[in-house]
Scaffold this active site. Structure first.
Site, PDB file in Angstrom:
ATOM      1  N   TYR A  86      51.053  44.796  40.548  1.00 35.95           N
ATOM      2  CA  TYR A  86      50.169  44.662  39.373  1.00 35.95           C
ATOM      3  C   TYR A  86      50.651  45.544  38.214  1.00 35.95           C
ATOM      4  CZ  TYR A  86      46.567  42.832  42.623  1.00 35.95           C
ATOM      5  OH  TYR A  86      45.864  42.122  43.570  1.00 35.95           O
ATOM      6  N   HIS A 146      50.898  42.628  50.924  1.00 34.83           N
ATOM      7  CA  HIS A 146      50.328  41.761  49.874  1.00 34.83           C
ATOM      8  C   HIS A 146      50.524  40.268  50.164  1.00 34.83           C
ATOM      9  CE1 HIS A 146      49.429  41.862  45.258  1.00 34.83           C
ATOM     10  NE2 HIS A 146      48.729  40.938  45.877  1.00 34.83           N
TER      11      HIS A 146
HETATM   12  N1  LIG Z   1      45.197  40.289  47.395  1.00 41.79           N
HETATM   13  C1  LIG Z   1      45.511  39.459  46.440  1.00 41.79           C
HETATM   14  O1  LIG Z   1      46.531  38.769  46.497  1.00 41.79           O
HETATM   15  C2  LIG Z   1      44.604  39.329  45.256  1.00 41.79           C
HETATM   16  C3  LIG Z   1      44.658  38.143  44.505  1.00 41.79           C
HETATM   17  C4  LIG Z   1      43.812  38.027  43.396  1.00 41.79           C
HETATM   18  C5  LIG Z   1      42.954  39.094  43.048  1.00 41.79           C
HETATM   19  N2  LIG Z   1      42.951  40.255  43.806  1.00 41.79           N
HETATM   20  C6  LIG Z   1      42.063  41.406  43.430  1.00 41.79           C
HETATM   21  O2  LIG Z   1      40.808  40.891  42.999  1.00 41.79           O
HETATM   22  C7  LIG Z   1      40.566  41.295  41.630  1.00 41.79           C
HETATM   23  C8  LIG Z   1      39.805  40.196  40.892  1.00 41.79           C
HETATM   24  O3  LIG Z   1      40.667  39.089  40.735  1.00 41.79           O
HETATM   25  P1  LIG Z   1      40.148  37.724  40.096  1.00 41.79           P
HETATM   26  O4  LIG Z   1      41.299  36.786  40.131  1.00 41.79           O
HETATM   27  O5  LIG Z   1      38.835  37.363  40.727  1.00 41.79           O
HETATM   28  O6  LIG Z   1      39.795  38.203  38.624  1.00 41.79           O
HETATM   29  P2  LIG Z   1      40.538  37.823  37.271  1.00 41.79           P
HETATM   30  O7  LIG Z   1      40.397  36.358  37.071  1.00 41.79           O
HETATM   31  O8  LIG Z   1      41.855  38.463  37.229  1.00 41.79           O
HETATM   32  O9  LIG Z   1      39.649  38.597  36.224  1.00 41.79           O
HETATM   33  C9  LIG Z   1      38.297  38.343  36.069  1.00 41.79           C
HETATM   34  C10 LIG Z   1      38.042  37.842  34.638  1.00 41.79           C
HETATM   35  O10 LIG Z   1      36.642  37.614  34.494  1.00 41.79           O
HETATM   36  C11 LIG Z   1      36.154  38.421  33.384  1.00 41.79           C
HETATM   37  N3  LIG Z   1      34.858  38.911  33.832  1.00 41.79           N
HETATM   38  C12 LIG Z   1      34.588  39.901  34.718  1.00 41.79           C
HETATM   39  N4  LIG Z   1      33.257  40.043  34.885  1.00 41.79           N
HETATM   40  C13 LIG Z   1      32.644  39.099  34.110  1.00 41.79           C
HETATM   41  C14 LIG Z   1      31.272  38.759  33.853  1.00 41.79           C
HETATM   42  N5  LIG Z   1      30.263  39.404  34.459  1.00 41.79           N
HETATM   43  N6  LIG Z   1      31.033  37.719  32.991  1.00 41.79           N
HETATM   44  C15 LIG Z   1      32.044  37.053  32.373  1.00 41.79           C
HETATM   45  N7  LIG Z   1      33.369  37.351  32.574  1.00 41.79           N
HETATM   46  C16 LIG Z   1      33.667  38.365  33.430  1.00 41.79           C
HETATM   47  C17 LIG Z   1      37.193  39.519  33.135  1.00 41.79           C
HETATM   48  O11 LIG Z   1      37.329  39.831  31.765  1.00 41.79           O
HETATM   49  P3  LIG Z   1      36.962  41.278  31.143  1.00 41.79           P
HETATM   50  O12 LIG Z   1      37.900  42.281  31.722  1.00 41.79           O
HETATM   51  O13 LIG Z   1      37.167  41.085  29.664  1.00 41.79           O
HETATM   52  O14 LIG Z   1      35.495  41.526  31.514  1.00 41.79           O
HETATM   53  C18 LIG Z   1      38.498  38.849  33.615  1.00 41.79           C
HETATM   54  O15 LIG Z   1      39.094  38.136  32.557  1.00 41.79           O
HETATM   55  C19 LIG Z   1      41.937  41.605  41.066  1.00 41.79           C
HETATM   56  O16 LIG Z   1      41.874  42.462  39.950  1.00 41.79           O
HETATM   57  C20 LIG Z   1      42.626  42.228  42.269  1.00 41.79           C
HETATM   58  O17 LIG Z   1      42.259  43.587  42.368  1.00 41.79           O
HETATM   59  C21 LIG Z   1      43.743  40.371  44.904  1.00 41.79           C
END
Ligand SMILES: NC(=O)c1ccc[n+]([C@@H]2O[C@H](COP(=O)([O-])OP(=O)(O)OC[C@H]3O[C@@H](n4cnc5c(N)ncnc54)[C@H](OP(=O)(O)O)[C@@H]3O)[C@@H](O)[C@H]2O)c1
Length: 257
Positions: free
Chosen positions: A54, A114
């Protein structure tokens, strides 16, 4: 309303806070990360999730170490997870030591493999070329992960993006069983797992942690259970017919897609 515990017990004996602060996207700058982490700690987050690939380990490390210096949090009160990148599988101990240096920490709470793939040193492209793939031996990678625990560099180890078939294979030879296999927010909690919302915006960081204060109705559950399931992160880029251990997307996920 169903009361949901804020922590879960892992098979390693450690406790994992059920809501983690995701950091997969880079902040605009270090100030944004420091403000986001300070807000998160203030509203109650205790679990921070990052990964070598990341690129957010240094910023998160700086933000946490400032919070420790200012007395906003203590190291022992927070749970930090990082993940080993696929080009570092030859030496998990060194990979973890690098992550610890980036994070300015002496130990991690959780270290994960990962992705179940093995890449040549230095390769970081999400769609590696054919020549970038190396033969995959998960057992030997897991031995290195176990060594990380034995050396006190991490309290628990686990996997991410592994199918249940791959986890089953791993359990057959693991001396230390994986504590975690890394879902939607409240729905995920009600399924009994930890979830990782990512936001660097103060209002949304706060709003996301208020998930403990409301619950889904039976009707919501029924509607969600009928939604078609789809993996968003599929990683088609890890498929090729020559050097990758995965010839098709079904191979990568063992049909669980
Ligand atoms: N192990 C893996 O391979 C893996 C894969 C994917 C993700 N992950 C983990 O999981 C985390 C989350 O990933 P994700 O893919 O679910 O998230 P994401 O799509 O990367 O980010 C979430 C998006 O939603 C927005 N957001 C957050 N809270 C909100 C709310 N209450 N209302 C409206 N918009 C909102 C954020 O913007 P703002 O910042 O502007 O609020 C961001 O743009 C990652 O950061 C990582 O730590 C791990």
């Amino acid at each position: 309303m169903e009361i949901i515990e804020r922590v879960s017990q892992l098979n390693s004996g450690m406790k994992i806070p059920r809501i983690g602060f995701g950091t997969a996207a880079s902040p605009q700058n270090i100030i944004q990360m420091k403000q986001a982490v300070a807000t998160a700690l203030k509203v109650g987050y205790k679990h921070f999730d990052t990964a070598s690939i990341y690129g957010t380990e240094p910023a998160l490390g700086e933000a946490l170490s400032e919070a420790f210096r200012n007395g906003i949090a203590k190291r022992d009160d927070v749970f930090v997870t990082s993940k080993m990148y696929a080009a570092d599988h030859d030496d998990p101990v060194s990979a973890l030591k690098t992550s610890l240096k980036n994070l300015q920490l002496e130990y991690l709470d959780l270290y994960l493999i990962h992705w179940p793939i093995n890449l040549r040193k230095g390769v970081s492209h999400p769609s590696p070329k054919e020549e970038d793939f190396l033969p995959l031996d998960i057992e030997s990678i897991w031995r290195g992960m176990e060594q990380c625990v034995e050396l006190g560099l991490t309290k628990s180890i686990g996997v991410s993006n592994f199918s249940s078939k791959k986890i089953g294979d791993l359990l057959s030879y693991a001396k230390i069983s994986p504590a975690v296999s890394q879902v939607l927010l409240r729905w995920g909690l009600e399924q009994g797992v930890s979830v990782l919302p990512k936001s660097y915006n103060s209002c949304r960081i706060t709003e996301n942690y208020q998930v403990f204060e409301w619950s889904l109705t039976e009707e919501d559950h029924e509607k969600i259970s009928k939604l078609p399931q789809k993996k968003i992160v599929r990683r088609e880029g890890l498929i090729n017919s020559t050097t990758s251990p995965y010839k098709t997307i079904q191979d990568l996920w063992d049909g669980e897609i």
